[in-house]
Design a protein around this motif. Structure first.
Motif, short mmCIF file in Angstrom:
data_model
loop_
_atom_site.label_atom_id
_atom_site.label_comp_id
_atom_site.label_asym_id
_atom_site.label_seq_id
_atom_site.Cartn_x
_atom_site.Cartn_y
_atom_site.Cartn_z
N TRP A 169 43.11 30.36 23.54
CA TRP A 169 42.41 31.32 24.41
C TRP A 169 43.16 32.65 24.46
CZ3 TRP A 169 44.09 33.62 29.01
CH2 TRP A 169 43.12 34.35 29.70
N TYR A 170 44.50 32.58 24.56
CA TYR A 170 45.33 33.79 24.64
C TYR A 170 45.22 34.62 23.36
CZ TYR A 170 49.52 36.69 24.66
OH TYR A 170 50.40 37.75 24.57
N PHE A 171 45.40 33.96 22.21
CA PHE A 171 45.34 34.69 20.94
C PHE A 171 43.92 35.18 20.64
CE2 PHE A 171 49.31 32.24 20.05
CZ PHE A 171 50.14 33.34 19.87
N SER A 172 42.94 34.47 21.14
CA SER A 172 41.55 34.90 20.98
C SER A 172 41.30 36.18 21.75
CB SER A 172 40.67 33.80 21.54
OG SER A 172 39.64 33.53 20.84
N ARG A 173 41.84 36.24 22.98
CA ARG A 173 41.73 37.45 23.81
C ARG A 173 42.44 38.63 23.14
NH1 ARG A 173 41.30 37.27 29.60
NH2 ARG A 173 41.49 39.53 29.30
N VAL A 202 43.09 34.30 13.53
CA VAL A 202 42.48 34.50 12.21
C VAL A 202 41.61 33.31 11.85
CG1 VAL A 202 42.91 34.90 9.77
CG2 VAL A 202 44.43 35.90 11.49
N ILE A 203 40.35 33.57 11.56
CA ILE A 203 39.43 32.52 11.13
C ILE A 203 38.80 32.95 9.81
CG2 ILE A 203 37.38 31.16 11.67
CD1 ILE A 203 37.93 31.65 14.61
N GLY A 204 39.15 32.28 8.73
CA GLY A 204 38.62 32.62 7.41
C GLY A 204 37.27 31.97 7.18
N SER A 238 44.29 30.81 11.22
CA SER A 238 45.33 30.75 12.25
C SER A 238 45.99 29.38 12.25
CB SER A 238 44.71 31.04 13.62
OG SER A 238 45.62 30.72 14.64
N ALA A 239 47.32 29.36 12.24
CA ALA A 239 48.06 28.09 12.22
C ALA A 239 47.79 27.29 13.49
CB ALA A 239 49.56 28.37 12.09
N ILE A 240 47.65 27.98 14.62
CA ILE A 240 47.40 27.29 15.89
C ILE A 240 46.03 26.63 15.89
CG2 ILE A 240 47.08 27.62 18.37
CD1 ILE A 240 49.19 29.76 18.30
N LEU A 241 45.03 27.34 15.35
CA LEU A 241 43.69 26.77 15.29
C LEU A 241 43.66 25.56 14.36
CD1 LEU A 241 40.76 27.03 16.17
CD2 LEU A 241 40.37 28.54 14.20
#
Length: 298
Positions: free
Chosen positions: A50-54, A59-61, A173-176
């Protein structure tokens, strides 16, 4: 220094995670424990996503690559975690920590298949680590303990898992990727558990402490610390410091599980740790450092 301290804290968190995993199986079977801890771990990453999305840094390929890559990561993670968790039924947390840590040596070796360059330090480190594993795990009749063998197979899959992440994290994104693979691993683990294990709901409550540490601390906090620290740390330093996870696993086993290591096992642990460290330090760097010390001494 701050980054190195955070990495050291991460290694401690992950090393002590072996203790939590061992304690968790006092009440839960391996696949149920893994399923629940990875499910908790996936939930713990929601605030980060949520934080990185804000911040618009998530990154979503290509969606097809993301789905297929996450499925592959989740499957390999399930295999690696299963070998590790089942192996803990038959070996100590210390042995599990050191043998799992061999992925640091295995990764560059497997990288040869992908045409990655591998320095002489990797081969020297590998040789030292193999000798160390002989002292730690090989018995007088030249047989290896069942639990140690499972951990060794698991280390191979942890290495494959790292190489997959290295490839996929360039596109997503590595977190995703982590969260999705945790969900997939949890679903597979729970499915296997429902098929072959019997779990009483009361036992889940009894294992809440181990589950909370493994899911929230090892996965949520540990992963967060690693991501934050790696922004300001040299990759070689990262690998070296995180390899101390094995040392913390041994310390945790001694303090909390009443485990003990004889002189032969201690020698094996020391050699394996040395091999892990040597594999991460280019020999030319060591030669240069020794040369500078020699000049200063003169």
């Amino acid at each position: 220094m701050v980054a190195n301290f955070l990495l050291l804290l991460t290694a401690c968190v992950w090393g002590m995670g072996f203790v939590a995993q061992a304690l968790g199986m006092d009440h839960l079977a391996p696949f149920m424990f893994n399923g629940l801890r990875f499910f908790i771990g996936a939930i713990s990453l929601v605030p980060l996503i949520w934080y990185f999305s804000r911040k618009k840094t998530l990154v979503i390929g290509n969606s097809r690559t993301l789905i297929l890559g996450s499925l592959a990561l989740g499957a390999v993670l399930f295999i690696a975690a299963s070998f590790q968790q089942v192996g803990l039924l038959y070996t100590s947390a210390a042995n599990a920590g050191f043998i799992t840590g061999l992925y640091i040596v295995i990764v560059p070796i497997l990288g040869l298949l992908l045409k990655h360059s591998t320095g002489m330090n990797t081969w020297v480190g590998c040789a030292i680590a193999v000798v160390g594993m002989y002292f730690l795990s090989i018995k007088d009749d030249m047989s290896i303990g069942y639990g140690d063998a499972l951990q060794l197979i698991g280390a191979l899959f942890w290495a494959v898992h790292i190489l997959l992440i290295d490839h996929l994290a360039r596109k997503h994104s590595a977190i995703l990727l982590s969260q999705i693979q945790f969900v997939i691993c949890a679903v597979i683990s729970l499915g296997v558990s429902f098929a072959i294990e019997t779990t009483a709901l009361a036992n889940i409550g009894l294992a809440w402490g181990a589950l909370a540490y493994s899911g929230l601390i090892s996965v949520g906090v540990g992963y967060t610390l690693q991501v934050v620290a790696q922004k300001n740390a040299h990759p070689a330093h990262v690998a070296i410091i995180l390899s101390l996870e094995a040392v913390f696993a041994a310390i945790g086993g001694i303090l909390f599980l009443n485990e003990s290591l004889d002189n032969r096992a201690l020698l094996g642990c020391a050699l394996m740790l040395l091999g892990m460290l040597v594999s991460q330090i280019p020999l030319r760097y060591l030669v240069k450092s020794w040369g500078q010390k020699a000049v200063v001494s003169k």
